[in-house]
Design a protein around this motif. Structure first.
Motif, PDB file in Angstrom:
ATOM      1  N   GLY A 243      12.323  -3.916 -11.535  1.00 46.19           N
ATOM      2  CA  GLY A 243      11.500  -4.076 -10.323  1.00 46.19           C
ATOM      3  C   GLY A 243      10.759  -2.797  -9.982  1.00 46.19           C
ATOM      4  O   GLY A 243      10.394  -2.555  -8.823  1.00 46.19           O
TER       5      GLY A 243
ATOM      6  N   ALA B  74       7.793  -1.744 -10.437  1.00 47.11           N
ATOM      7  CA  ALA B  74       6.427  -1.783  -9.909  1.00 47.11           C
ATOM      8  C   ALA B  74       6.402  -2.191  -8.433  1.00 47.11           C
ATOM      9  O   ALA B  74       5.348  -2.182  -7.798  1.00 47.11           O
ATOM     10  CB  ALA B  74       5.575  -2.753 -10.727  1.00 47.11           C
TER      11      ALA B  74
ATOM     12  N   ALA C 137       7.885  -2.294  -4.246  1.00 47.58           N
ATOM     13  CA  ALA C 137       7.912  -1.315  -3.152  1.00 47.58           C
ATOM     14  C   ALA C 137       9.100  -0.355  -3.305  1.00 47.58           C
ATOM     15  O   ALA C 137       8.922   0.874  -3.314  1.00 47.58           O
ATOM     16  CB  ALA C 137       7.997  -2.053  -1.814  1.00 47.58           C
ATOM     17  N   LEU C 138      10.298  -0.902  -3.458  1.00 48.36           N
ATOM     18  CA  LEU C 138      11.478  -0.026  -3.538  1.00 48.36           C
ATOM     19  C   LEU C 138      11.534   0.684  -4.890  1.00 48.36           C
ATOM     20  O   LEU C 138      11.986   1.831  -4.984  1.00 48.36           O
ATOM     21  CB  LEU C 138      12.757  -0.824  -3.284  1.00 48.36           C
ATOM     22  N   GLY C 139      11.061   0.008  -5.921  1.00 38.50           N
ATOM     23  CA  GLY C 139      11.008   0.632  -7.241  1.00 38.50           C
ATOM     24  C   GLY C 139      10.151   1.895  -7.232  1.00 38.50           C
ATOM     25  O   GLY C 139      10.516   2.910  -7.833  1.00 38.50           O
TER      26      GLY C 139
ATOM     27  N   ASP D 181       9.305  -3.819 -15.259  1.00 38.67           N
ATOM     28  CA  ASP D 181       8.757  -4.846 -14.380  1.00 38.67           C
ATOM     29  C   ASP D 181       8.000  -5.805 -15.289  1.00 38.67           C
ATOM     30  O   ASP D 181       7.771  -5.506 -16.451  1.00 38.67           O
ATOM     31  CB  ASP D 181       7.808  -4.240 -13.329  1.00 38.67           C
TER      32      ASP D 181
ATOM     33  N   GLU E  64       5.072  -6.752 -14.119  1.00 34.67           N
ATOM     34  CA  GLU E  64       3.731  -6.310 -13.742  1.00 34.67           C
ATOM     35  C   GLU E  64       3.483  -4.924 -14.334  1.00 34.67           C
ATOM     36  O   GLU E  64       4.424  -4.195 -14.638  1.00 34.67           O
ATOM     37  CB  GLU E  64       3.612  -6.227 -12.206  1.00 34.67           C
TER      38      GLU E  64
ATOM     39  N   CYS F   7       8.624  -6.498 -19.232  1.00 33.37           N
ATOM     40  CA  CYS F   7       9.098  -7.817 -19.684  1.00 33.37           C
ATOM     41  C   CYS F   7       9.582  -8.614 -18.488  1.00 33.37           C
ATOM     42  O   CYS F   7       9.841  -8.068 -17.419  1.00 33.37           O
ATOM     43  CB  CYS F   7      10.228  -7.695 -20.718  1.00 33.37           C
TER      44      CYS F   7
ATOM     45  N   LEU G 138      12.436 -10.667 -16.697  1.00 33.05           N
ATOM     46  CA  LEU G 138      13.906 -10.634 -16.729  1.00 33.05           C
ATOM     47  C   LEU G 138      14.487 -11.964 -17.219  1.00 33.05           C
ATOM     48  O   LEU G 138      15.651 -12.016 -17.620  1.00 33.05           O
ATOM     49  CB  LEU G 138      14.470 -10.292 -15.348  1.00 33.05           C
TER      50      LEU G 138
ATOM     51  N   LEU H 250      16.630  -3.930  -9.233  1.00 32.77           N
ATOM     52  CA  LEU H 250      15.835  -4.334  -8.067  1.00 32.77           C
ATOM     53  C   LEU H 250      14.920  -5.512  -8.384  1.00 32.77           C
ATOM     54  O   LEU H 250      14.344  -6.112  -7.468  1.00 32.77           O
ATOM     55  CB  LEU H 250      14.918  -3.183  -7.601  1.00 32.77           C
TER      56      LEU H 250
ATOM     57  N   SER I 174      14.169 -15.832 -12.179  1.00 30.86           N
ATOM     58  CA  SER I 174      14.041 -14.399 -11.915  1.00 30.86           C
ATOM     59  C   SER I 174      15.341 -13.776 -11.412  1.00 30.86           C
ATOM     60  O   SER I 174      15.662 -12.644 -11.768  1.00 30.86           O
ATOM     61  CB  SER I 174      12.943 -14.151 -10.868  1.00 30.86           C
TER      62      SER I 174
ATOM     63  N   SER J 125      21.354  -8.280  -0.523  1.00 32.22           N
ATOM     64  CA  SER J 125      20.541  -8.438   0.685  1.00 32.22           C
ATOM     65  C   SER J 125      21.365  -8.924   1.863  1.00 32.22           C
ATOM     66  O   SER J 125      22.384  -9.609   1.704  1.00 32.22           O
ATOM     67  CB  SER J 125      19.435  -9.460   0.384  1.00 32.22           C
TER      68      SER J 125
ATOM     69  N   LYS K 239      21.559 -13.989  -4.390  1.00 31.31           N
ATOM     70  CA  LYS K 239      22.150 -12.660  -4.173  1.00 31.31           C
ATOM     71  C   LYS K 239      23.680 -12.753  -4.229  1.00 31.31           C
ATOM     72  O   LYS K 239      24.343 -11.880  -4.796  1.00 31.31           O
ATOM     73  CB  LYS K 239      21.670 -12.090  -2.829  1.00 31.31           C
TER      74      LYS K 239
ATOM     75  N   SER L 133      16.497  -4.204   6.043  1.00 35.83           N
ATOM     76  CA  SER L 133      15.027  -4.251   6.005  1.00 35.83           C
ATOM     77  C   SER L 133      14.525  -2.879   5.616  1.00 35.83           C
ATOM     78  O   SER L 133      14.510  -1.966   6.440  1.00 35.83           O
ATOM     79  CB  SER L 133      14.466  -4.610   7.390  1.00 35.83           C
TER      80      SER L 133
ATOM     81  N   PHE M 116      11.647  -0.749   4.846  1.00 36.46           N
ATOM     82  CA  PHE M 116      10.199  -0.657   5.036  1.00 36.46           C
ATOM     83  C   PHE M 116       9.901   0.719   5.640  1.00 36.46           C
ATOM     84  O   PHE M 116      10.822   1.396   6.099  1.00 36.46           O
ATOM     85  CB  PHE M 116       9.721  -1.770   5.987  1.00 36.46           C
TER      86      PHE M 116
HETATM   87  P1  NAI Z   1       8.957  -6.189  -4.468  1.00 38.46           P
HETATM   88  O1  NAI Z   1       8.472  -7.613  -4.535  1.00 38.46           O
HETATM   89  O2  NAI Z   1       7.986  -5.162  -3.997  1.00 38.46           O
HETATM   90  O3  NAI Z   1       9.511  -5.767  -5.914  1.00 38.46           O
HETATM   91  C1  NAI Z   1      10.146  -6.673  -6.775  1.00 38.46           C
HETATM   92  C2  NAI Z   1       9.599  -6.440  -8.176  1.00 38.46           C
HETATM   93  O4  NAI Z   1      10.280  -7.314  -9.083  1.00 38.46           O
HETATM   94  C3  NAI Z   1       8.099  -6.747  -8.295  1.00 38.46           C
HETATM   95  O5  NAI Z   1       7.413  -5.614  -8.797  1.00 38.46           O
HETATM   96  C4  NAI Z   1       8.038  -7.926  -9.248  1.00 38.46           C
HETATM   97  O6  NAI Z   1       6.908  -7.892 -10.136  1.00 38.46           O
HETATM   98  C5  NAI Z   1       9.332  -7.788 -10.021  1.00 38.46           C
HETATM   99  N1  NAI Z   1       9.788  -9.068 -10.563  1.00 38.46           N
HETATM  100  C6  NAI Z   1       9.936 -10.239  -9.885  1.00 38.46           C
HETATM  101  N2  NAI Z   1      10.365 -11.196 -10.715  1.00 38.46           N
HETATM  102  C7  NAI Z   1      10.499 -10.622 -11.929  1.00 38.46           C
HETATM  103  C8  NAI Z   1      10.905 -11.106 -13.196  1.00 38.46           C
HETATM  104  N3  NAI Z   1      11.263 -12.385 -13.364  1.00 38.46           N
HETATM  105  N4  NAI Z   1      10.921 -10.253 -14.237  1.00 38.46           N
HETATM  106  C9  NAI Z   1      10.557  -8.960 -14.089  1.00 38.46           C
HETATM  107  N5  NAI Z   1      10.160  -8.437 -12.903  1.00 38.46           N
HETATM  108  C10 NAI Z   1      10.132  -9.271 -11.840  1.00 38.46           C
HETATM  109  O7  NAI Z   1      10.279  -6.195  -3.573  1.00 38.46           O
HETATM  110  P2  NAI Z   1      11.081  -4.946  -2.971  1.00 38.46           P
HETATM  111  O8  NAI Z   1      10.939  -5.005  -1.500  1.00 38.46           O
HETATM  112  O9  NAI Z   1      10.760  -3.699  -3.685  1.00 38.46           O
HETATM  113  O10 NAI Z   1      12.581  -5.391  -3.294  1.00 38.46           O
HETATM  114  C11 NAI Z   1      13.301  -4.921  -4.417  1.00 38.46           C
HETATM  115  C12 NAI Z   1      14.653  -5.609  -4.454  1.00 38.46           C
HETATM  116  O11 NAI Z   1      15.362  -5.335  -3.267  1.00 38.46           O
HETATM  117  C13 NAI Z   1      14.581  -7.134  -4.579  1.00 38.46           C
HETATM  118  O12 NAI Z   1      15.620  -7.571  -5.432  1.00 38.46           O
HETATM  119  C14 NAI Z   1      14.850  -7.602  -3.171  1.00 38.46           C
HETATM  120  O13 NAI Z   1      15.448  -8.890  -3.172  1.00 38.46           O
HETATM  121  C15 NAI Z   1      15.800  -6.532  -2.675  1.00 38.46           C
HETATM  122  N6  NAI Z   1      15.778  -6.393  -1.217  1.00 38.46           N
HETATM  123  C16 NAI Z   1      14.718  -5.809  -0.582  1.00 38.46           C
HETATM  124  C17 NAI Z   1      14.727  -5.676   0.785  1.00 38.46           C
HETATM  125  C18 NAI Z   1      13.625  -4.984   1.518  1.00 38.46           C
HETATM  126  O14 NAI Z   1      13.718  -4.864   2.731  1.00 38.46           O
HETATM  127  N7  NAI Z   1      12.570  -4.492   0.869  1.00 38.46           N
HETATM  128  C19 NAI Z   1      15.835  -6.205   1.608  1.00 38.46           C
HETATM  129  C20 NAI Z   1      16.911  -6.774   0.829  1.00 38.46           C
HETATM  130  C21 NAI Z   1      16.869  -6.849  -0.527  1.00 38.46           C
END
Ligand code: NAI
Length: 267
Positions: free
Chosen positions: A10, A12, A14-16, A34, A36, A50, A52, A71, A86, A111, A140, A165, A167
């Protein structure tokens, strides 16, 4: 660096992107995954694009990896097929490939939605039974249980972070309880990597918010000491958002809107 090769899935997202910066000093090589594009390959980075859901690709990616920060996946409710591919299959591929590659530890972005049907008036700790508020939340809980299984049977350590959350700042009243700053997220991940022995742990991912729903004693074991607090934004959030009806599911439950939202039906 403390580690030879850390994989971030993950990457690419936000948290990545947050960890791509903050983990730089901790690994000789940061493998970024990722589906993407990940942009320019910077020094000490290895990119592996690739899906997942692609088992063979995940197995190839995992060779030589010491620690995983997982992530990648759908970050909110979606159709069952998307959640299945995913999050559920993706999570399984990560753990099974980790076992075969001899990975020491996985740090997993779980989460609040794994426990989203507790009421906001309740205080729960890491031992509270799961109460997912969505198919996303169920995925999750699945990976949390998968991590438990891989620890008990194979000794692969895990820290499952039930992130609230995460952010740049809290933007609604619920986030006054659930907010996790980017710096505190980085600190939690670094503590989860650096603590010598973690076994299998579930921790909550939030900052030092006085409105918290959670007893986070487990995270303190990791030496996690949040530096930020949503309290600093309280006045701003109260001025810009309405109170809401406490009987409405989005206000009543810890999962907020996810608990209130409908369900994606199969076509
Ligand atoms: P995000 O949507 O910005 O990042 C997720 C990344 O996973 C994206 O870059 C996406 O392209 C990639 N991805 C999705 N499906 C995929 C697949 N099948 N194969 C390869 N890559 C794939 O989300 P964010 O906010 O960075 O979250 C990261 C992780 O943290 C997620 O697992 C999310 O569930 C978890 N999370 C985030 C929270 C938050 O407040 N941001 C809260 C709780 C959990």
């Amino acid at each position: 660096p403390a580690f030879k090769n850390i994989l971030i899935t993950g990457a690419a997202g936000a948290l990545g992107n947050v960890l791509r910066e903050s983990l730089r000093p901790y690994a000789a090589t940061l493998t970024l995954n990722d589906r993407e594009p990940l942009g320019e390959v910077r020094e000490n980075e290895r990119h592996f694009v690739c899906d997942l859901a692609d088992r063979d690709a995940v197995f190839e990616m995992m060779r030589g990896i010491e620690m995983v920060i997982h992530l990648g996946g759908a970050p909110r409710e979606n159709t069952f097929q998307v959640i299945l591919d995913s999050n559920i299959a993706g999570g399984y591929h990560i753990y099974e490939a980790a076992r075969q590659a001899g990975v020491k530890r996985v740090i997993y972005a779980s989460s609040v939605h794994a426990i989203g049907f507790y009421e906001c008036t309740q205080t729960i700790d890491a031992a509270a039974p799961q109460r997912p508020d969505s198919l996303y939340g169920v995925s999750k809980t699945f990976v949390e249980n998968l991590s438990r299984y891989y620890f008990d049977k194979f000794g692969i350590e895990s820290v499952c972070m039930r992130i609230g959350s995460c952010f740049p700042k809290p933007v609604d009243r619920r986030m006054l309880a659930t907010w996790l700053s980017y710096d505190d997220f980085s600190q939690l991940c670094i503590r989860a990597l650096m603590t010598p022995s973690v076994g299998h742990m579930i921790v909550y991912g939030n900052s030092d918010n006085s409105a918290s729903f959670w007893d986070n004693t487990q995270a303190a074991y990791l030496g996690y000491r949040p530096k930020d607090s949503a309290d600093a934004y309280r006045a701003e959030v109260y001025a810009s958002t309405p109170a809401g009806d406490p009987r409405h599911p989005a206000v009543r439950f810890q999962g907020g809107q996810f608990a209130a939202d409908g369900h994606y039906e199969d076509p």
